[in-house]
Design a protein around this motif. Structure first.
Motif, PDB file in Angstrom:
ATOM      1  N   ARG A 243      43.092  42.404  39.527  1.00  8.16           N
ATOM      2  CA  ARG A 243      43.437  41.587  40.528  1.00  8.16           C
ATOM      3  C   ARG A 243      42.319  41.633  41.566  1.00  8.16           C
ATOM      4  N   ALA A 244      42.524  40.976  42.337  1.00  9.02           N
ATOM      5  CA  ALA A 244      41.531  40.857  43.655  1.00  9.02           C
ATOM      6  C   ALA A 244      41.897  42.068  44.859  1.00  9.02           C
ATOM      7  N   GLU A 245      40.768  42.617  45.158  1.00  8.97           N
ATOM      8  CA  GLU A 245      40.889  43.710  46.362  1.00  8.97           C
ATOM      9  C   GLU A 245      39.969  42.862  47.283  1.00  8.97           C
TER      10      GLU A 245
ATOM     11  N   ASN B 299      35.623  40.489  47.884  1.00  7.30           N
ATOM     12  CA  ASN B 299      36.519  40.960  46.661  1.00  7.30           C
ATOM     13  C   ASN B 299      35.976  41.778  45.995  1.00  7.30           C
TER      14      ASN B 299
ATOM     15  N   ASP C 200      40.204  35.294  43.453  1.00  8.15           N
ATOM     16  CA  ASP C 200      41.478  34.574  44.135  1.00  8.15           C
ATOM     17  C   ASP C 200      41.071  33.599  44.862  1.00  8.15           C
TER      18      ASP C 200
ATOM     19  N   SER D 181      47.075  36.976  46.172  1.00  6.65           N
ATOM     20  CA  SER D 181      47.110  38.073  46.983  1.00  6.65           C
ATOM     21  C   SER D 181      47.958  37.871  48.296  1.00  6.65           C
TER      22      SER D 181
END
Length: 154
Positions: free
Chosen positions: A31-33, A58, A64, A134
């Motif tokens: 997943r994106a951060e 990211n 994302d 997100s």
């Protein structure tokens, strides 16, 4: 001999499936951060419009998209790209995995349209960034001098 080959093949396949299962469960979901830095708004020279700039980083393993921006200081906030001097409104911007999306003067930028108040140098403007995957991020964007240039700090 055929029976022995079939047993060995079945054993090899079972081992491969077991190894695949282990590696997939140990990696966790991709997943994106997302985080935001270097945000600022030059003090507007117009009574009804302002520009905004920031960087979205990211650090995650999945991409994302920035899909919306809103602020209580403006009727609407639109996203634009600038290529070869031509400005184009965009409905979203991709943020690649392990990458960044940069909004800067002369390039991608935000336009605050229909200002409800004139932001002054030293104040902060609150933004809400919406993403395809997100959760939203809230950003406090400082208002800088009209001529502010981040590369010189003035």
């Amino acid at each position: 001999m055929k029976r022995r080959t079939a047993v060995l093949t079945a054993g090899a396949l079972t081992g491969a499936v077991a190894l695949t299962g282990c590696s997939a469960s140990g990696a966790g979901p991709q997943r994106a951060e997302l985080s935001v830095s270097a945000s600022y708004m030059p003090q507007p020279v117009s009574a009804d419009m302002a520009a905004g700039f920031l960087t979205i980083t990211n650090k995650g393993g999945a991409g994302d998209e920035l899909t919306s921006v809103s602020s209580d200081v403006a009727g609407q906030v639109t996203m634009h790209s600038t290529t070869g001097g031509a400005m184009t409104e965009k409905s979203s911007f991709a943020i690649p995995a392990h990458g960044r999306l940069v909004f800067r003067s002369g390039g991608n930028h935000l336009m605050f349209e229909g200002l409800k108040r004139a932001p002054k140098q030293g104040q902060k403007v609150t933004l809400r960034l919406g993403f395809a995957a997100s959760g939203p991020l809230t950003v406090e964007m400082p208002v800088r001098a009209t001529t502010y240039n981040p590369s010189t700090g003035h």
